[in-house]
Design an enzyme around this catalytic site. Structure first.
Site, PDB file in Angstrom:
ATOM      1  N   CYS A   1       0.842  -1.196   0.000  1.00 28.90           N
ATOM      2  CA  CYS A   1       0.000   0.000   0.000  1.00 28.90           C
ATOM      3  C   CYS A   1       0.882   1.252   0.000  1.00 28.90           C
ATOM      4  O   CYS A   1       1.851   1.332   0.749  1.00 28.90           O
ATOM      5  CB  CYS A   1      -0.901  -0.004   1.236  1.00 28.90           C
ATOM      6  SG  CYS A   1      -2.022   1.415   1.272  1.00 28.90           S
TER       7      CYS A   1
ATOM      8  N   CYS B   1       0.691   4.602   6.954  1.00 25.17           N
ATOM      9  CA  CYS B   1       0.069   4.446   8.277  1.00 25.17           C
ATOM     10  C   CYS B   1       1.016   3.661   9.204  1.00 25.17           C
ATOM     11  O   CYS B   1       1.375   2.510   8.916  1.00 25.17           O
ATOM     12  CB  CYS B   1      -1.255   3.708   8.138  1.00 25.17           C
ATOM     13  SG  CYS B   1      -2.292   4.388   6.816  1.00 25.17           S
TER      14      CYS B   1
ATOM     15  N   CYS C   1       0.328  -0.003  10.323  1.00 23.67           N
ATOM     16  CA  CYS C   1      -0.189  -1.001   9.391  1.00 23.67           C
ATOM     17  C   CYS C   1       0.882  -1.887   8.756  1.00 23.67           C
ATOM     18  O   CYS C   1       1.828  -1.399   8.132  1.00 23.67           O
ATOM     19  CB  CYS C   1      -1.002  -0.318   8.287  1.00 23.67           C
ATOM     20  SG  CYS C   1      -1.803  -1.527   7.203  1.00 23.67           S
TER      21      CYS C   1
ATOM     22  N   CYS D   1     -16.782  -8.750   5.582  1.00 19.84           N
ATOM     23  CA  CYS D   1     -16.086  -7.469   5.407  1.00 19.84           C
ATOM     24  C   CYS D   1     -14.810  -7.708   4.605  1.00 19.84           C
ATOM     25  O   CYS D   1     -13.987  -8.532   5.000  1.00 19.84           O
ATOM     26  CB  CYS D   1     -15.711  -6.875   6.751  1.00 19.84           C
ATOM     27  SG  CYS D   1     -17.084  -6.780   7.900  1.00 19.84           S
TER      28      CYS D   1
ATOM     29  N   CYS E   1     -19.257   2.431   8.620  1.00 16.46           N
ATOM     30  CA  CYS E   1     -18.523   1.761   9.689  1.00 16.46           C
ATOM     31  C   CYS E   1     -17.282   2.608   9.906  1.00 16.46           C
ATOM     32  O   CYS E   1     -16.439   2.712   9.001  1.00 16.46           O
ATOM     33  CB  CYS E   1     -18.154   0.340   9.257  1.00 16.46           C
ATOM     34  SG  CYS E   1     -17.058  -0.494  10.423  1.00 16.46           S
TER      35      CYS E   1
HETATM   36  N1  SAM Z   1      -6.641   0.771   3.047  1.00 16.38           N
HETATM   37  C1  SAM Z   1      -7.920   1.002   3.564  1.00 16.38           C
HETATM   38  C2  SAM Z   1      -7.952   2.071   4.623  1.00 16.38           C
HETATM   39  O1  SAM Z   1      -6.936   2.357   5.239  1.00 16.38           O
HETATM   40  O2  SAM Z   1      -9.022   2.632   4.836  1.00 16.38           O
HETATM   41  C3  SAM Z   1      -8.572  -0.252   4.120  1.00 16.38           C
HETATM   42  C4  SAM Z   1      -7.769  -1.272   4.892  1.00 16.38           C
HETATM   43  S1  SAM Z   1      -7.065  -0.719   6.450  1.00 16.38           S
HETATM   44  C5  SAM Z   1      -6.034  -2.092   6.865  1.00 16.38           C
HETATM   45  C6  SAM Z   1      -8.456  -0.770   7.570  1.00 16.38           C
HETATM   46  C7  SAM Z   1      -8.241  -0.373   9.018  1.00 16.38           C
HETATM   47  O3  SAM Z   1      -7.551  -1.390   9.723  1.00 16.38           O
HETATM   48  C8  SAM Z   1      -7.409   0.861   9.303  1.00 16.38           C
HETATM   49  O4  SAM Z   1      -8.141   2.033   9.139  1.00 16.38           O
HETATM   50  C9  SAM Z   1      -7.030   0.663  10.749  1.00 16.38           C
HETATM   51  O5  SAM Z   1      -7.966   1.301  11.595  1.00 16.38           O
HETATM   52  C10 SAM Z   1      -7.091  -0.851  10.932  1.00 16.38           C
HETATM   53  N2  SAM Z   1      -5.764  -1.405  11.226  1.00 16.38           N
HETATM   54  C11 SAM Z   1      -4.764  -1.624  10.350  1.00 16.38           C
HETATM   55  N3  SAM Z   1      -3.674  -2.140  10.969  1.00 16.38           N
HETATM   56  C12 SAM Z   1      -3.985  -2.237  12.269  1.00 16.38           C
HETATM   57  C13 SAM Z   1      -3.268  -2.691  13.406  1.00 16.38           C
HETATM   58  N4  SAM Z   1      -2.012  -3.117  13.319  1.00 16.38           N
HETATM   59  N5  SAM Z   1      -3.889  -2.684  14.602  1.00 16.38           N
HETATM   60  C14 SAM Z   1      -5.175  -2.250  14.704  1.00 16.38           C
HETATM   61  N6  SAM Z   1      -5.900  -1.811  13.667  1.00 16.38           N
HETATM   62  C15 SAM Z   1      -5.310  -1.797  12.461  1.00 16.38           C
HETATM   63 FE1  SF4 Z   2      -2.821   1.192   3.374  1.00 13.64          FE
HETATM   64 FE2  SF4 Z   2      -2.791  -0.004   5.725  1.00 13.64          FE
HETATM   65 FE3  SF4 Z   2      -3.007   2.619   5.613  1.00 13.64          FE
HETATM   66 FE4  SF4 Z   2      -5.087   1.062   4.776  1.00 13.64          FE
HETATM   67  S1  SF4 Z   2      -4.280   1.245   6.840  1.00 13.64           S
HETATM   68  S2  SF4 Z   2      -4.233   2.878   3.768  1.00 13.64           S
HETATM   69  S3  SF4 Z   2      -3.915  -0.676   3.941  1.00 13.64           S
HETATM   70  S4  SF4 Z   2      -1.233   1.410   4.937  1.00 13.64           S
END
Ligand code: SAM
Ligand code: SF4
Ligand code: DTB
Length: 348
Positions: free
Chosen positions: A55, A59, A62, A99, A190
């Site tokens: 990606c 973040c 992530c 989901c 959500c």
């Molecule tokens: N890329 C899209 C986005 O960021 O909206 C969708 C996928 S993203 C992985 C969805 C959500 O997963 C993020 O907004 C975050 O809140 C949650 N998330 C991701 N990694 C996480 C982690 N290590 N611990 C807790 N929540 C996490």
């Molecule tokens: Fe990409 Fe992870 Fe951020 Fe979603 S949360 S935008 S998958 S880096």
């Protein structure tokens, strides 16, 4: 009055709630919860990563960001047969919503059409659908609504003030803009966040305040406890006091009483007593199944045993959505109709 839907919460009021003795907070949360939902039911959703890794966003929490060095095998978009087969297994295990998450900053229109095929395949099983694909344009949100999607997940993650410490490749306002498109398209929202990322209590207050003062409360509010993944900048984040998670859930329940509050990521490392306290504090939804997107989640038998020990049970669809419950699913509770009516008023 307990359970009144308000959109005019101030940060000061929310901070004052947060400071209350825990027994008072739990009582207020229980009163709000019981005004809208039967207190012994938990809605189950199952997650699938339909496009994994690489990606472009950064973040800090992530594992799927291309900016971090995690041990993650990237995957292209899954095909419809694979996704429908996995959704069928989730339905058999008791999930009422499926989901699907993709590691995109924003989908192209072509990618969106592929996702719509997946949504329609899963809907045909009689399950509710939710997708999380990153930022959307107004017309993309509209397209998803027309295709029959139920929910769009798009988290604000933390406070406006702390956001820049966690993500630099997009802004808090970008998030709010997509949430506006989703709402205006008539999709259910959500939207929640993550705790345990080194933010302070004022940030958690500000995050809940942002959610509770949106033009409509998100119908579903996921509260994630950070999963500390090796290779991410937050791998060594200080663990959060579990009672602070419980307070976050309670204040979320009190301020958004008709919304489903989901105890989301982080349950794998949580003991049963902490999960039970979260349920007492007003959580009424879980992710079920052995995996979240890329990290582990408790096995179904552990969840079933926990709910049994607490005298609780999985619900046939969110109480707010009993009408959409798949045929042949368990009987809705006697309170479900009332909850449905109340939840409708949550979305002014
Ligand atoms: N890329 C899209 C986005 O960021 O909206 C969708 C996928 S993203 C992985 C969805 C959500 O997963 C993020 O907004 C975050 O809140 C949650 N998330 C991701 N990694 C996480 C982690 N290590 N611990 C807790 N929540 C996490
Ligand atoms: Fe990409 Fe992870 Fe951020 Fe979603 S949360 S935008 S998958 S880096
Ligand atoms: C949400 O709030 N949490 C889910 C879902 N919405 C998309 C994702 C949690 C991801 C946890 C880290 C992982 O498994 O990759």
């Amino acid at each position: 009055m307990a359970g009144t839907i308000r959109h005019d919460w101030t940060r000061e009021e929310i901070a004052a709630l947060w400071e209350r003795p825990l027994p008072d907070l739990i009582l207020l949360a229980q009163q709000a919860h019981r005004a809208h939902f039967p207190a012994d039911e938990v809605q189950l959703s199952t997650l699938l990563s339909i496009k994994t890794g690489l990606c472009p966003e950064d973040c800090a929490y992530c594992p799927q960001s291309a900016h971090h060095n995690t041990e993650l095998e990237p995957e292209r978009v899954l095909d419809v047969e694979t996704v429908v087969a996995r959704a069928r297994e989730a339905k058999a295990a008791g999930a009422t919503r499926y989901c699907m998450g993709a590691a995109w900053r924003r989908p192209s229109d072509r990618q969106l059409e592929k996702v719509i095929d997946l949504v329609q395949g899963v809907r045909a099983l009689g399950m509710e659908t939710c997708v999380t694909l990153g930022m959307l344009t107004a017309s993309q949100a509209q397209r998803l609504a027309e295709a029959g999607l139920d929910y769009y997940n798009h988290n604000i993650d933390t406070s406006p003030e702390y956001y820049g410490e966690i993500i630099t490749t997009r802004s808090f306002d970008d998030r709010l803009e997509t949430l506006g498109h989703v709402r205006e398209a008539g999709l259910k929202t959500c939207c929640g966040g993550i705790v345990g990322m080194g933010e302070d209590r004022a940030d958690r207050v500000a995050m809940v305040h942002t959610l509770a003062t949106l033009p409509e409360h998100p119908q579903s509010v996921p509260i994630n406890l950070l999963v500390r993944v090796p290779g991410t900048p937050l791998q060594d984040a200080e663990p959060l006091d579990p009672f602070e998670l419980v307070r976050t859930i309670a204040v979320t329940r009190i301020t958004m009483p008709a919304s489903a509050v989901r105890l989301s990521a982080g349950r794998e490392e949580m003991d049963d007593a902490t999960q039970a306290l979260c349920l007492l504090a007003g959580a009424n939804s879980f992710f079920s199944g052995p995996r979240l997107l890329t990290t582990p989640n408790p096995q179904a038998d552990r969840d079933r045993a926990l709910l049994d020990r607490l005298g609780m049970r999985p619900v046939a669809g969110e109480a707010a959505d009993v009408d959409a419950a798949p045929a042949g699913a368990a009987e809705p509770s006697p309170c479900a109709g009332r909850a449905s009516a109340d939840a409708a008023t949550a979305s002014r």
